[in-house]
Design a protein around this motif. Structure first.
Motif, PDB file in Angstrom:
ATOM      1  N   ASN A 192    -108.770  25.864 115.598  1.00  0.00           N
ATOM      2  CA  ASN A 192    -107.351  25.877 115.962  1.00  0.00           C
ATOM      3  C   ASN A 192    -106.485  25.095 114.985  1.00  0.00           C
ATOM      4  O   ASN A 192    -105.375  25.499 114.686  1.00  0.00           O
ATOM      5  CB  ASN A 192    -107.150  25.296 117.369  1.00  0.00           C
ATOM      6  CG  ASN A 192    -107.835  26.121 118.423  1.00  0.00           C
ATOM      7  OD1 ASN A 192    -107.685  27.330 118.456  1.00  0.00           O
ATOM      8  ND2 ASN A 192    -108.605  25.477 119.272  1.00  0.00           N
ATOM      9  N   ILE A 193    -106.978  23.940 114.549  1.00  0.00           N
ATOM     10  CA  ILE A 193    -106.243  23.130 113.580  1.00  0.00           C
ATOM     11  C   ILE A 193    -107.239  22.606 112.558  1.00  0.00           C
ATOM     12  O   ILE A 193    -108.440  22.495 112.820  1.00  0.00           O
ATOM     13  CB  ILE A 193    -105.466  21.958 114.231  1.00  0.00           C
ATOM     14  CG1 ILE A 193    -106.412  20.924 114.838  1.00  0.00           C
ATOM     15  CG2 ILE A 193    -104.473  22.449 115.252  1.00  0.00           C
ATOM     16  CD1 ILE A 193    -105.699  19.666 115.334  1.00  0.00           C
ATOM     17  N   SER A 201    -100.909  14.947 111.832  1.00  0.00           N
ATOM     18  CA  SER A 201     -99.689  15.385 111.147  1.00  0.00           C
ATOM     19  C   SER A 201     -99.132  16.625 111.826  1.00  0.00           C
ATOM     20  O   SER A 201     -99.888  17.463 112.331  1.00  0.00           O
ATOM     21  CB  SER A 201     -99.997  15.730 109.684  1.00  0.00           C
ATOM     22  OG  SER A 201    -100.477  14.594 109.001  1.00  0.00           O
ATOM     23  N   ILE A 202     -97.821  16.735 111.826  1.00  0.00           N
ATOM     24  CA  ILE A 202     -97.151  17.940 112.304  1.00  0.00           C
ATOM     25  C   ILE A 202     -96.322  18.485 111.146  1.00  0.00           C
ATOM     26  O   ILE A 202     -95.747  17.720 110.372  1.00  0.00           O
ATOM     27  CB  ILE A 202     -96.272  17.665 113.546  1.00  0.00           C
ATOM     28  CG1 ILE A 202     -95.703  18.977 114.099  1.00  0.00           C
ATOM     29  CG2 ILE A 202     -95.194  16.647 113.248  1.00  0.00           C
ATOM     30  CD1 ILE A 202     -95.048  18.842 115.468  1.00  0.00           C
ATOM     31  N   GLY A 203     -96.319  19.784 111.022  1.00  0.00           N
ATOM     32  CA  GLY A 203     -95.552  20.403 109.952  1.00  0.00           C
ATOM     33  C   GLY A 203     -95.320  21.870 110.239  1.00  0.00           C
ATOM     34  O   GLY A 203     -95.835  22.421 111.214  1.00  0.00           O
ATOM     35  N   GLY A 251     -94.238  28.640 113.077  1.00  0.00           N
ATOM     36  CA  GLY A 251     -93.363  27.590 113.604  1.00  0.00           C
ATOM     37  C   GLY A 251     -93.845  26.227 113.155  1.00  0.00           C
ATOM     38  O   GLY A 251     -93.614  25.796 112.042  1.00  0.00           O
ATOM     39  N   PHE A 252     -94.579  25.560 114.048  1.00  0.00           N
ATOM     40  CA  PHE A 252     -95.131  24.247 113.738  1.00  0.00           C
ATOM     41  C   PHE A 252     -96.628  24.244 114.001  1.00  0.00           C
ATOM     42  O   PHE A 252     -97.124  24.982 114.851  1.00  0.00           O
ATOM     43  CB  PHE A 252     -94.466  23.145 114.594  1.00  0.00           C
ATOM     44  CG  PHE A 252     -93.072  22.827 114.167  1.00  0.00           C
ATOM     45  CD1 PHE A 252     -92.833  21.866 113.207  1.00  0.00           C
ATOM     46  CD2 PHE A 252     -91.989  23.493 114.722  1.00  0.00           C
ATOM     47  CE1 PHE A 252     -91.531  21.570 112.806  1.00  0.00           C
ATOM     48  CE2 PHE A 252     -90.693  23.209 114.339  1.00  0.00           C
ATOM     49  CZ  PHE A 252     -90.463  22.245 113.370  1.00  0.00           C
ATOM     50  N   GLY A 253     -97.332  23.394 113.288  1.00  0.00           N
ATOM     51  CA  GLY A 253     -98.772  23.256 113.476  1.00  0.00           C
ATOM     52  C   GLY A 253     -99.189  21.814 113.279  1.00  0.00           C
ATOM     53  O   GLY A 253     -98.402  20.977 112.806  1.00  0.00           O
TER      54      GLY A 253
END
Length: 136
Positions: free
Chosen positions: A128-129, A81-83, A88-90
């Protein structure tokens, strides 16, 4: 790290092309409709999901051999997923691991956790994520 293999690809943005140095990958890129695009190409999240799922499944095969477990009927799905985040974005990942009946329970949980510790993609994303492991 002593590199055993290096992959290289060139892209010119989310609405362009991605081409690997050997030409085996040559893909149109497009924003997905959820991000305002036409969806008429692949996107970086799909490519990352495919790579992570394949790497995790291969890592599970290696870890399974060491644990003397049969992993041939395992299936791995990476949901990337990107959000928006604070900067900014993660990205976030849900790693869905479908185990055969013989690997259900504590044995399967240990296998998945050991794989997550071993997999190069898991190592790269750690800290990191957010990566959530789901055993199905």
């Amino acid at each position: 790290m002593d590199a055993l293999y290096t992959a290289a690809a060139t892209a010119n943005g989310r609405e362009g092309r991605a081409v690997s140095s050997d030409g085996r990958i040559d893909l149109a890129l497009a924003l997905p409709p959820a991000l305002g695009g036409n969806g008429e190409g692949t996107n970086p999240e799909q490519l990352f999901a495919a790579g992570y799922a394949a790497c995790f499944a291969s890592a599970m095969s290696s870890v399974g051999r060491e644990m003397k477990l049969d992993t041939k009927d395992v299936a791995v799905t990476a949901e990337v997923s990107i959000g928006k985040d604070d900067t900014g974005f993660g990205l976030a990942v849900v790693m869905r691991v479908e185990l055969p009946e013989a690997l259900e329970g504590e044995t399967g949980r240990r296998l998945v956790e050991a794989t997550h510790a071993y997999c190069p993609y898991s190592k790269a994303t750690r800290g990191n994520i957010d990566v959530q492991l789901v055993i199905e």
